[in-house]
Motif scaffolding. Structure first.
Motif, PDB file in Angstrom:
ATOM      1  N   GLN A  83      29.982 -26.107  -2.821  1.00 13.95           N
ATOM      2  CA  GLN A  83      30.162 -25.443  -4.114  1.00 13.95           C
ATOM      3  C   GLN A  83      31.374 -25.987  -4.854  1.00 13.95           C
ATOM      4  OE1 GLN A  83      30.264 -21.224  -3.400  1.00 13.95           O
ATOM      5  NE2 GLN A  83      28.278 -21.217  -2.390  1.00 13.95           N
ATOM      6  N   VAL A  84      32.330 -26.543  -4.136  1.00 15.09           N
ATOM      7  CA  VAL A  84      33.548 -27.104  -4.729  1.00 15.09           C
ATOM      8  C   VAL A  84      33.446 -28.622  -4.813  1.00 15.09           C
ATOM      9  CG1 VAL A  84      36.048 -27.360  -4.408  1.00 15.09           C
ATOM     10  CG2 VAL A  84      34.929 -25.202  -3.827  1.00 15.09           C
ATOM     11  N   LEU A  85      32.876 -29.217  -3.804  1.00 16.90           N
ATOM     12  CA  LEU A  85      32.813 -30.660  -3.659  1.00 16.90           C
ATOM     13  C   LEU A  85      31.556 -31.214  -4.337  1.00 16.90           C
ATOM     14  CD1 LEU A  85      34.492 -32.877  -2.306  1.00 16.90           C
ATOM     15  CD2 LEU A  85      33.141 -32.559  -0.254  1.00 16.90           C
ATOM     16  N   THR A  86      31.508 -31.068  -5.643  1.00 19.43           N
ATOM     17  CA  THR A  86      30.357 -31.531  -6.421  1.00 19.43           C
ATOM     18  C   THR A  86      30.678 -32.880  -7.052  1.00 19.43           C
ATOM     19  OG1 THR A  86      31.137 -30.476  -8.446  1.00 19.43           O
ATOM     20  CG2 THR A  86      29.738 -29.141  -6.979  1.00 19.43           C
ATOM     21  N   PRO A  87      29.652 -33.643  -7.424  1.00 17.95           N
ATOM     22  CA  PRO A  87      29.915 -34.917  -8.105  1.00 17.95           C
ATOM     23  C   PRO A  87      30.725 -34.727  -9.401  1.00 17.95           C
ATOM     24  CG  PRO A  87      27.631 -34.810  -7.395  1.00 17.95           C
ATOM     25  CD  PRO A  87      28.228 -33.449  -7.159  1.00 17.95           C
ATOM     26  N   GLU A  88      30.470 -33.619 -10.081  1.00 20.38           N
ATOM     27  CA  GLU A  88      31.185 -33.351 -11.333  1.00 20.38           C
ATOM     28  C   GLU A  88      32.662 -33.058 -11.113  1.00 20.38           C
ATOM     29  OE1 GLU A  88      28.422 -31.325 -10.405  1.00 20.38           O
ATOM     30  OE2 GLU A  88      27.083 -32.793 -11.328  1.00 20.38           O
TER      31      GLU A  88
END
Length: 125
Positions: A83-88
């Motif tokens: 949920q935190v480690l997204t590409p964005e």
């Protein structure tokens, strides 16, 4: 505590660059277990070197007060890191310090340590 030239290079900074020259390379880092001793000290050193730090910790053994005030803090389990480690989000790297460390307890409760230190770590991959 000062970092050596080798340590600064490993963090992506050129020690010859002045922090005021605008030439220092900064990175955006996710530090799991950043409310524990090792994670909080590492986070502080990274912030002092000019990097952007987000701390992810569920506070099961760490302390909110140990998280540097200039770090972004996310209270969550590493199982929820996606949920935190997204590409964005644009993180350059993850430093993983979350886990249980009591050797005696690990002998009595090996399944707990397997879950926390192996299974949950796999969620980061």
């Amino acid at each position: 505590m000062e970092l050596s030239e080798t340590q600064l290079r490993s963090l992506g900074s050129n020690p010859k660059d002045s922090p005021h020259s605008g030439k220092a390379t900064t990175v955006k880092l996710l530090v799991t277990g950043g409310a524990g001793y090792v994670g909080s000290v590492t986070s502080r050193l990274l912030l002092d070197a000019g990097h952007e730090v987000t701390v992810l910790d569920n506070l099961s053994t760490g302390f909110r007060a140990a998280v540097a005030p200039d770090a972004t803090f996310v209270q969550a389990d590493i199982r929820d890191a996606a949920q935190v480690l997204t590409p964005e989000a644009g993180f350059d790297a993850v430093l993983h310090f979350a886990g249980l460390i009591a050797a005696g307890e690990s002998m009595v409760k090996p399944e707990l340590y397997w879950d926390h230190n192996v299974v949950r770590s796999l969620a980061l991959l």
